[in-house]
Design a protein around this motif. Structure first.
Motif, PDB file in Angstrom:
ATOM      1  N   LYS A   1       1.081   7.987  18.149  1.00 63.31           N
ATOM      2  CA  LYS A   1       1.466   6.875  18.057  1.00 63.31           C
ATOM      3  C   LYS A   1       0.415   5.979  19.060  1.00 63.31           C
TER       4      LYS A   1
ATOM      5  N   VAL B   1      -0.013  -3.130   8.585  1.00 69.01           N
ATOM      6  CA  VAL B   1       0.947  -2.599   9.113  1.00 69.01           C
ATOM      7  C   VAL B   1       0.741  -1.340   9.737  1.00 69.01           C
TER       8      VAL B   1
ATOM      9  N   VAL C   1      -2.475  -4.422   1.507  1.00 62.35           N
ATOM     10  CA  VAL C   1      -2.056  -4.078   2.921  1.00 62.35           C
ATOM     11  C   VAL C   1      -2.900  -3.118   3.075  1.00 62.35           C
TER      12      VAL C   1
ATOM     13  N   TYR D   1      10.769  -9.063   4.377  1.00 61.13           N
ATOM     14  CA  TYR D   1      10.809  -8.466   3.213  1.00 61.13           C
ATOM     15  C   TYR D   1      12.033  -8.105   2.709  1.00 61.13           C
TER      16      TYR D   1
ATOM     17  N   ARG E   1      12.944   4.401   5.979  1.00 58.42           N
ATOM     18  CA  ARG E   1      13.466   3.477   7.140  1.00 58.42           C
ATOM     19  C   ARG E   1      14.117   4.590   7.958  1.00 58.42           C
TER      20      ARG E   1
ATOM     21  N   MET F   1       0.678  -1.198  -0.073  1.00 51.50           N
ATOM     22  CA  MET F   1      -0.020  -0.013  -0.022  1.00 51.50           C
ATOM     23  C   MET F   1       1.198   1.478  -0.077  1.00 51.50           C
TER      24      MET F   1
ATOM     25  N   ASP G   1       7.706  -4.060  16.329  1.00 53.67           N
ATOM     26  CA  ASP G   1       7.241  -3.584  17.541  1.00 53.67           C
ATOM     27  C   ASP G   1       6.792  -4.743  18.518  1.00 53.67           C
TER      28      ASP G   1
HETATM   29  P1  FAD Z   1       7.238   1.220  15.167  1.00 55.41           P
HETATM   30  O1  FAD Z   1       6.330   2.046  15.965  1.00 55.41           O
HETATM   31  O2  FAD Z   1       8.264   2.094  14.092  1.00 55.41           O
HETATM   32  O3  FAD Z   1       8.228   0.924  16.230  1.00 55.41           O
HETATM   33  C1  FAD Z   1       7.856   0.408  17.420  1.00 55.41           C
HETATM   34  C2  FAD Z   1       8.932  -0.077  18.267  1.00 55.41           C
HETATM   35  O4  FAD Z   1       9.722  -1.260  17.463  1.00 55.41           O
HETATM   36  C3  FAD Z   1       9.952   0.773  18.545  1.00 55.41           C
HETATM   37  O5  FAD Z   1       9.674   1.654  19.729  1.00 55.41           O
HETATM   38  C4  FAD Z   1      11.087  -0.167  18.770  1.00 55.41           C
HETATM   39  O6  FAD Z   1      11.013  -0.649  20.058  1.00 55.41           O
HETATM   40  C5  FAD Z   1      11.064  -1.194  17.963  1.00 55.41           C
HETATM   41  N1  FAD Z   1      11.886  -0.918  16.887  1.00 55.41           N
HETATM   42  C6  FAD Z   1      11.366  -0.433  15.396  1.00 55.41           C
HETATM   43  N2  FAD Z   1      12.505  -0.647  14.665  1.00 55.41           N
HETATM   44  C7  FAD Z   1      13.656  -0.995  15.226  1.00 55.41           C
HETATM   45  C8  FAD Z   1      14.740  -1.194  14.852  1.00 55.41           C
HETATM   46  N3  FAD Z   1      15.363  -0.963  13.594  1.00 55.41           N
HETATM   47  N4  FAD Z   1      15.678  -1.770  16.024  1.00 55.41           N
HETATM   48  C9  FAD Z   1      15.209  -1.996  16.977  1.00 55.41           C
HETATM   49  N5  FAD Z   1      13.982  -1.820  17.329  1.00 55.41           N
HETATM   50  C10 FAD Z   1      13.281  -1.492  16.576  1.00 55.41           C
HETATM   51  N6  FAD Z   1       4.048   0.477   4.881  1.00 55.41           N
HETATM   52  C11 FAD Z   1       3.312   1.019   4.189  1.00 55.41           C
HETATM   53  O7  FAD Z   1       2.584   2.215   4.459  1.00 55.41           O
HETATM   54  N7  FAD Z   1       2.869   0.323   3.092  1.00 55.41           N
HETATM   55  C12 FAD Z   1       3.499  -1.025   2.977  1.00 55.41           C
HETATM   56  O8  FAD Z   1       3.012  -1.713   2.137  1.00 55.41           O
HETATM   57  C13 FAD Z   1       4.281  -1.334   4.179  1.00 55.41           C
HETATM   58  N8  FAD Z   1       4.825  -2.758   3.850  1.00 55.41           N
HETATM   59  C14 FAD Z   1       5.359  -3.249   5.155  1.00 55.41           C
HETATM   60  C15 FAD Z   1       6.075  -4.678   5.209  1.00 55.41           C
HETATM   61  C16 FAD Z   1       6.823  -5.074   5.736  1.00 55.41           C
HETATM   62  C17 FAD Z   1       7.142  -6.597   5.985  1.00 55.41           C
HETATM   63  C18 FAD Z   1       7.003  -4.312   7.141  1.00 55.41           C
HETATM   64  C19 FAD Z   1       7.748  -4.864   8.501  1.00 55.41           C
HETATM   65  C20 FAD Z   1       6.657  -2.914   7.363  1.00 55.41           C
HETATM   66  C21 FAD Z   1       5.755  -2.397   6.217  1.00 55.41           C
HETATM   67  N9  FAD Z   1       5.564  -1.096   5.989  1.00 55.41           N
HETATM   68  C22 FAD Z   1       4.638  -0.709   5.221  1.00 55.41           C
HETATM   69  C23 FAD Z   1       6.125  -0.065   7.086  1.00 55.41           C
HETATM   70  C24 FAD Z   1       5.146   0.186   8.203  1.00 55.41           C
HETATM   71  O9  FAD Z   1       3.988   0.861   8.026  1.00 55.41           O
HETATM   72  C25 FAD Z   1       5.886   1.031   9.241  1.00 55.41           C
HETATM   73  O10 FAD Z   1       6.130   2.005   8.619  1.00 55.41           O
HETATM   74  C26 FAD Z   1       7.188   0.185   9.625  1.00 55.41           C
HETATM   75  O11 FAD Z   1       7.020  -1.282   9.880  1.00 55.41           O
HETATM   76  C27 FAD Z   1       7.525   0.798  11.048  1.00 55.41           C
HETATM   77  O12 FAD Z   1       6.524   0.583  12.163  1.00 55.41           O
HETATM   78  P2  FAD Z   1       6.752  -0.586  12.972  1.00 55.41           P
HETATM   79  O13 FAD Z   1       5.541  -1.240  13.170  1.00 55.41           O
HETATM   80  O14 FAD Z   1       7.911  -1.643  12.745  1.00 55.41           O
HETATM   81  O15 FAD Z   1       6.798   0.132  14.781  1.00 55.41           O
END
Ligand code: FAD
Length: 304
Positions: free
Chosen positions: A198, A183, A160, A272, A286, A134, A225
């Motif tokens: 958030k 997501v 998505v 991914y 990222r 998405m 998360d």
């Molecule tokens: P966040 O709220 O970013 O993080 C929550 C907590 O996770 C943080 O406070 C921390 O404790 C932990 N954390 C996060 N990153 C790290 C790190 N690097 N190292 C250590 N701890 C960490 N978005 C779209 O809009 N469209 C899509 O099609 C899409 N596809 C996706 C496919 C996959 C497989 C994934 C994993 C994500 C995808 N996303 C997509 C991105 C998604 O929307 C989020 O922007 C992204 O996953 C960050 O959010 P989060 O859920 O990981 O949590």
């Protein structure tokens, strides 16, 4: 405050056509190779096979943004087809993720539909699955319309849903039975259409996860998360939801130990894997999500 400013700078950079175009000529830089598995199909397959050996399954995405001509969209379509063929040849446990704007969604919807049919025919031939990522809110309704059209002919396609959008709970209800990746959402959206806080995003995320799981639909929970992951584990246990009905997903290079740990615990864990020379926008998104990652980008400035 500083975090918000840096987040906005990275999101702004991710949307810059000039920077994205320039970066194609640079090769992977600034530490991008930690989250992008090289520029070729071969490098993506190598990464997938190596993750498969650790018990992880994969999805690959050939990165591409700002497609504005039919030629570019046709090229991206051919690339998706070649990628599906390579997955089949390599025997990797891996499916395909793609973005409709790469395939001409902004140029001509019927042309994009035609491209998707060609890709899905190839995937069907190889008994594989295609996930439509998405994109930003401006493309959300168009993406869901195209998915509905394709689902009339193909079962091997899903999309998505982003928890930050106000509309998402209703979309998930309407998409009962469709395999969805859920997501939080990666783009910058306005308060008119998306939660900005958030806590609200996290609450809505759990709401849509529960909704899709309880409807018996296959659900991919894509997050890094650990709090959400813990809640999902508890929820599926409580409701006797089989491990065949859901999977966790994370991005290549992020929380690698946790990826392996979840697989060792017996959950399906899909990584991914983005690849290709159009890596800049993806990498900037990222960095926007996690400014701590800027440290490795700065290191990468000096090491390529
Ligand atoms: P966040 O709220 O970013 O993080 C929550 C907590 O996770 C943080 O406070 C921390 O404790 C932990 N954390 C996060 N990153 C790290 C790190 N690097 N190292 C250590 N701890 C960490 N978005 C779209 O809009 N469209 C899509 O099609 C899409 N596809 C996706 C496919 C996959 C497989 C994934 C994993 C994500 C995808 N996303 C997509 C991105 C998604 O929307 C989020 O922007 C992204 O996953 C960050 O959010 P989060 O859920 O990981 O949590």
């Amino acid at each position: 405050m500083i975090e918000t400013i840096s987040k906005n700078i990275f999101l702004y950079a991710s949307q810059s056509r000039a920077l994205n175009t320039a970066a194609k000529k640079w090769g992977l830089r600034f530490g991008a190779s930690q989250v992008v598995a090289g520029e070729t199909i071969e490098s993506a397959m190598k990464a997938a096979k190596s993750l498969n050996e650790k018990g992880l399954v994969c999805t690959v995405d050939h990165l591409g943004e700002f497609v504005s001509s039919r030629e570019e969209a046709s090229e991206a379509t051919e690339y998706c087809i070649r990628t599906l063929d390579s997955i089949a040849e390599s025997g990797a446990q891996c499916n395909l993720s793609l973005k409709l704007t790469q395939l001409g969604l902004d140029i001509d919807v019927d042309f994009c539909l035609h491209n998707m049919r060609r890709i899905l025919d190839t995937a069907k031939k190889h008994q594989n699955f295609v996930r439509i990522d998405m994109e930003d809110y401006a493309h959300c309704q168009m993406t869901l319309d195209m998915l509905r059209e394709l689902r009339k002919e193909y079962e091997n396609v899903g999309t998505v849903i982003q928890a930050y959008l106000h509309r998402s709970l209703q979309d998930v209800k309407d998409l009962k039975g469709v395999p969805l990746r859920l997501v939080k959402g990666a783009y910058k959206e306005s308060p008119e259409v998306a939660y900005q806080d958030k806590k609200q995003v996290d609450e809505n995320y759990m709401r849509i996860i529960r909704e899709h799981l309880l409807s018996g639909s296959y659900t991919a929970i894509a997050t890094h998360d650990h709090n959400i992951i813990a809640k999902v584990k508890e929820f599926v246990e409580e409701h006797g939801i089989s491990r065949d009905q859901f999977e966790f997903q994370m991005l290549y290079g992020i929380r690698k130990e946790m990826q392996v740990q979840l697989a060792e615990e017996g959950y399906t864990m899909r990584v991914y894997i983005p690849f290709g020379n159009d890596w800049f926008g993806y990498f900037m998104r990222r960095l926007a999500e996690r400014p701590q990652n800027v440290a490795f980008a700065i290191k990468g400035l000096f090491s390529k």
